[in-house]
Design an enzyme around this catalytic site. Structure first.
Site, PDB file in Angstrom:
ATOM      1  N   ARG A   1      37.562  64.956  49.128  1.00 16.78           N
ATOM      2  CA  ARG A   1      36.333  65.454  49.880  1.00 16.78           C
ATOM      3  C   ARG A   1      36.798  65.185  51.407  1.00 16.78           C
ATOM      4  NH1 ARG A   1      33.226  69.040  47.137  1.00 16.78           N
ATOM      5  NH2 ARG A   1      35.338  70.241  47.779  1.00 16.78           N
TER       6      ARG A   1
ATOM      7  N   PHE B   1      26.647  71.576  51.772  1.00 13.61           N
ATOM      8  CA  PHE B   1      27.505  71.617  50.705  1.00 13.61           C
ATOM      9  C   PHE B   1      28.685  72.409  51.414  1.00 13.61           C
ATOM     10  CE2 PHE B   1      28.462  71.781  46.111  1.00 13.61           C
ATOM     11  CZ  PHE B   1      29.432  70.554  46.515  1.00 13.61           C
ATOM     12  N   THR B   2      30.055  72.812  50.256  1.00 13.35           N
ATOM     13  CA  THR B   2      30.859  73.359  50.784  1.00 13.35           C
ATOM     14  C   THR B   2      30.621  74.575  50.471  1.00 13.35           C
ATOM     15  OG1 THR B   2      31.989  73.158  48.402  1.00 13.35           O
ATOM     16  CG2 THR B   2      33.294  71.482  49.827  1.00 13.35           C
TER      17      THR B   2
ATOM     18  N   TYR C   1      17.627  90.961  26.016  1.00 15.93           N
ATOM     19  CA  TYR C   1      17.484  91.064  26.876  1.00 15.93           C
ATOM     20  C   TYR C   1      16.295  90.784  28.045  1.00 15.93           C
ATOM     21  CZ  TYR C   1      19.418  93.225  31.421  1.00 15.93           C
ATOM     22  OH  TYR C   1      20.294  93.797  32.466  1.00 15.93           O
TER      23      TYR C   1
ATOM     24  N   ASP D   1      18.353  70.628  48.046  1.00 10.83           N
ATOM     25  CA  ASP D   1      18.917  71.122  46.536  1.00 10.83           C
ATOM     26  C   ASP D   1      18.732  69.745  46.667  1.00 10.83           C
ATOM     27  OD1 ASP D   1      20.971  71.094  45.676  1.00 10.83           O
ATOM     28  OD2 ASP D   1      22.648  71.858  46.900  1.00 10.83           O
TER      29      ASP D   1
ATOM     30  N   LYS E   1      24.775  69.533  36.748  1.00  8.69           N
ATOM     31  CA  LYS E   1      24.552  68.052  37.149  1.00  8.69           C
ATOM     32  C   LYS E   1      24.059  66.877  36.915  1.00  8.69           C
ATOM     33  CE  LYS E   1      26.645  67.734  41.378  1.00  8.69           C
ATOM     34  NZ  LYS E   1      27.808  67.314  41.344  1.00  8.69           N
TER      35      LYS E   1
ATOM     36  N   PHE F   1      40.141  74.389  49.177  1.00  3.82           N
ATOM     37  CA  PHE F   1      40.353  73.441  48.495  1.00  3.82           C
ATOM     38  C   PHE F   1      40.527  73.646  46.903  1.00  3.82           C
ATOM     39  CE2 PHE F   1      36.512  72.728  46.486  1.00  3.82           C
ATOM     40  CZ  PHE F   1      35.285  73.215  47.445  1.00  3.82           C
TER      41      PHE F   1
HETATM   42  N1  F0G Z   1      24.767  71.262  45.536  1.00  7.02           N
HETATM   43  C1  F0G Z   1      25.255  70.579  45.489  1.00  7.02           C
HETATM   44  C2  F0G Z   1      24.505  69.320  46.176  1.00  7.02           C
HETATM   45  C3  F0G Z   1      26.406  70.208  44.862  1.00  7.02           C
HETATM   46  O1  F0G Z   1      27.001  69.147  44.454  1.00  7.02           O
HETATM   47  C4  F0G Z   1      27.010  71.392  43.846  1.00  7.02           C
HETATM   48  C5  F0G Z   1      28.292  70.732  43.715  1.00  7.02           C
HETATM   49  C6  F0G Z   1      25.918  72.544  44.332  1.00  7.02           C
HETATM   50  C7  F0G Z   1      25.466  72.688  45.311  1.00  7.02           C
HETATM   51  C8  F0G Z   1      27.090  73.904  43.979  1.00  7.02           C
HETATM   52  O2  F0G Z   1      26.411  74.059  42.274  1.00  7.02           O
HETATM   53  O3  F0G Z   1      29.061  74.101  41.185  1.00  7.02           O
HETATM   54  O4  F0G Z   1      26.681  74.512  39.974  1.00  7.02           O
HETATM   55  O5  F0G Z   1      27.472  75.861  41.821  1.00  7.02           O
HETATM   56  N2  F0G Z   1      28.767  70.269  43.450  1.00  7.02           N
HETATM   57  C9  F0G Z   1      30.189  70.433  42.516  1.00  7.02           C
HETATM   58  C10 F0G Z   1      30.832  69.371  42.567  1.00  7.02           C
HETATM   59  C11 F0G Z   1      30.958  71.384  42.691  1.00  7.02           C
HETATM   60  O6  F0G Z   1      31.733  68.534  42.129  1.00  7.02           O
HETATM   61  O7  F0G Z   1      29.954  68.210  43.487  1.00  7.02           O
HETATM   62  P1  F0G Z   1      27.788  74.154  41.198  1.00  7.02           P
END
Ligand code: F0G
Length: 481
Positions: A388, A131-132, A79, A222, A265, A454
Site C-alpha cells: 500500500r 481509497f484506491t 428476481y 464510506d 469487511k 497494483f
Molecule cells: N472502501 C474502503 C474503505 C475499502 O477498504 C474498500 C475495499 C472499498 C471501499 C471497496 O470495496 O472491495 O468491496 O469493492 N478494500 C479492500 C482492501 C479491497 O483490501 O482493503 P470492495
C-alpha cells in the site's frame, strides 16, 4: 475478550470456536522464491495454494458465523420482491437506521453508482483520505479527489488517537476556495484504510457535518469499517466508554446523508449496500441499479449473501465481534513495536501496517520499498501481505510517478480466521527479516498496467536480491521451512 495474564500481560482471547476448517500449506523457501518471481513480486498474482497465512486483505476473507450460514439457506431466489431483501432492509433499519437500501455486488460498485450520479466533470470530492477504488471511480467521471487530513495523519509514529479526522479549518477553506457548486460531496471514510486503518472521532464527524449542512453539501460516508471505527471511539473518545458499539454505530451513521459500505469487511459476506434516509438521493441512484447491478431487490448480490448480511449486520455491532480484529491488531502491532520493528502507531482497524520507509530506508521510493518488503516477507514466511505505497498509486496523466504519502506493507487480519499463534509466527519472521533488511533491494516494473496497476503489474528484483534473501533464510532455517 482481553484477558490479563498472571504476569500482567494483556492477551486477546478469541470468543468463538472453530467448527469448519480449511487446511493450509507452508511450501519451502525455495518454492516461495519461485512463486513470487513468477508473480512478478506482486502478491495479488500468487496462487492461494502457495500461501501459508493470507493477510492480503480482510475483504471477502472473513469467517461467517453458524447463524449467518444457517440464515443463508433460507434464501428466497425471486428476481423481484425477494423476501431475503426485506430481511436485509429490516436489518439496515434496525442496525443503521436507514429507510432506503440499494444492494450492489461490492463496495466499488456502490462507488461507481455514487460517482456516476453525483460527480460531474471538473467536480471535487473532499475526503479525510482516498481509497484506491473510490479515487478511480471519481476520476473516471472527470472528478478530482482532495484530501483534507490533520497534521498527525501521516505521522507513522504518532500517539494521536484519531488520525482519520478531517481538518475543519482546511475543509472550510477548500469550500471557500472552490465554491460549493464545484464540490460533489464530502466523503468520510470510517477507519481510513490507506493511512493505517485510523478512526475519526464522533466529535470531528459532527463538526464536518455542521460545515456540510451550513454549505448545503452532502456528506457521504464510506462505512466499510464502521463498527471498528465505533469500537475505537468507545475505547478512545471521552463520553463513549459506557455506550455500546451498536449505539455508537447508530450515532455515527445518522450523521451521513448517504452511506455505503463494502459488506465484505465488517459484515463478513460478499456484497455492498448504499443506504440513506433521503428519498431524493435514493431516487437519483435507483434507476441505475438495474442497469449496472441487478433488480432493486438483489442488486448485485446473491440472495444467500443477502440473508447472511442481514445477520452479519447485527453481529458486527456485537462487542466481541467488533473488538476481535482490533484487539488482535493491537497485540500484533505492540509485539512488533516493543522489538523495534517500524509499524504504524497507534494501531487501528483491519491490519498491522509496516512502515516500509523506516523498515528499508535504503530503498528509494522510485524502487517501491513497500512492494519490495511485501515480496521479501513472502519469501521469508509464506505470509501474504499487500503493498500500500507507490505501486498502489497510478502515474498521472503525463506518465509521472505519484509518490505515495506512506509506504506501507499491510498485514490484514480477517475476522474470526486466524489465532494469536498465527500472529506470533508472523512476528517472529518479521524479526528475522528486520535483522536481514539490508539484503532487500528495490523493484522495477516489467509489465505496468495503466490503471490500478497494483492488481496486475509485474516487477522484478533489482540485482536478483530475492535469491540472496532466500539463501540467507535457508542457512538459518534449513531447506524445509
Ligand atoms: N472502501 C474502503 C474503505 C475499502 O477498504 C474498500 C475495499 C472499498 C471501499 C471497496 O470495496 O472491495 O468491496 O469493492 N478494500 C479492500 C482492501 C479491497 O483490501 O482493503 P470492495
Amino acid at each position: 475478550m482481553i484477558v490479563k495474564t498472571s504476569d500482567g500481560r494483556e492477551v486477546p482471547v478469541e470468543m468463538y470456536k472453530i467448527k469448519i476448517i480449511q487446511n493450509v500449506n507452508l511450501i519451502p523457501a525455495e518454492e516461495r522464491l519461485k512463486a513470487i518471481e513468477n508473480a512478478g513480486y506482486n502478491t495479488f498474482l500468487v496462487r492461494s495454494k502457495d500461501i501459508f497465512i493470507d493477510m492480503l486483505t480482510d475483504s471477502g476473507t472473513n469467517a461467517m458465523s453458524d447463524n449467518q450460514l444457517g440464515a443463508a439457506m433460507l434464501y428466497d431466489d425471486a428476481y423481484a420482491g425477494s423476501e431475503s431483501f426485506y430481511k436485509l432492509a429490516n436489518a439496515v433499519g434496525k442496525v443503521l437506521g436507514f429507510k432506503y437500501v440499494l444492494p450492489t455486488h461490492q463496495g466499488r460498485a456502490s462507488e461507481h453508482l455514487i460517482a456516476k450520479v453525483f460527480v460531474k466533470e471538473g467536480n471535487i470530492v473532499l475526503t479525510n483520505y482516498h481509497f484506491t477504488t473510490t479515487k478511480a471511480h471519481i476520476e473516471l467521471v472527470g472528478g478530482k479527489v482532495l484530501e483534507i487530513f490533520g497534521e498527525e495523519a501521516l505521522n507513522t509514529q504518532s500517539k494521536y488517537l484519531f488520525k482519520g479526522n478531517m481538518d475543519i479549518q482546511k475543509l472550510k477553506d477548500a469550500i471557500n476556495k472552490y465554491g460549493k457548486d464545484k464540490i460533489a460531496f464530502v466523503r468520510m471514510e470510517a477507519t481510513t484504510n490507506l493511512i493505517g486503518g485510523q478512526p475519526f472521532s464522533v466529535e470531528n464527524l459532527k463538526q464536518v457535518k455542521k460545515v456540510c449542512s451550513d454549505s448545503g453539501i452532502i456528506l457521504v460516508m464510506d462505512g466499510s469499517l464502521v463498527s471498528e471505527n465505533a469500537y475505537l471511539v468507545q475505547q478512545r473518545e471521552s463520553g463513549y466508554k459506557n455506550k455500546s458499539v451498536a449505539e455508537i454505530v447508530k450515532e455515527v451513521v445518522s450523521l451521513a446523508d448517504l452511506f455505503y459500505m463494502s459488506a465484505r469487511k465488517n459484515s463478513s459476506v460478499k456484497g455492498s449496500i448504499i443506504a440513506t434516509n433521503q428519498s431524493d438521493l435514493y431516487e437519483k441512484i435507483k434507476p441505475w441499479l438495474p442497469v449496472y447491478e441487478g433488480f432493486l431487490t438483489y442488486g448485485g448480490m446473491s440472495t444467500k449473501e443477502i440473508e447472511a448480511m442481514a445477520v452479519g449486520l447485527e453481529e458486527m455491532v456485537d462487542q466481541h465481534v467488533a473488538s476481535s480484529t482490533i484487539e488482535q491488531v493491537k497485540y500484533f502491532v505492540e509485539s512488533l513495536r516493543v522489538q523495534g520493528i517500524p509499524v504504524i502507531t497507534p494501531p487501528g482497524g483491519l491490519a498491522c501496517h509496516l512502515d516500509a520507509k523506516r523498515f528499508v530506508p535504503h530503498i528509494s521510493q522510485d524502487q517501491y520499498p513497500a512492494g519490495a518488503l511485501t515480496g521479501a516477507l513472502y519469501i521469508a514466511s509464506g505470509v501474504r501481505s499487500m503493498e500500500r505505497g507507490t505501486i498502489s498509486m497510478d502515474r498521472d496523466k503525463d506518465g509521472k510517478e505519484q509518490f505515495a504519502d506512506l509506504e506501507i506493507t499491510r498485514l490484514a487480519v480477517p475476522r474470526r480466521v486466524y489465532t494469536i499463534s498465527h500472529i506470533e509466527y508472523v512476528v517472529d519472521r518479521l524479526l528475522w527479516l528486520y535483522k536481514h533488511r539490508e539484503l532487500i533491494k528495490g523493484l522495477t516494473f516489467v509489465d505496468e498496467p495503466p490503471i490500478l496497476r497494483f492488481f496486475f503489474g509485474k516487477l522484478k528484483a533489482i540485482d536478483n536480491w530475492g535469491r540472496k534473501l532466500c539463501d540467507a533464510f535457508k542457512k538459518d532455517f534449513g531447506n524445509k521451512m
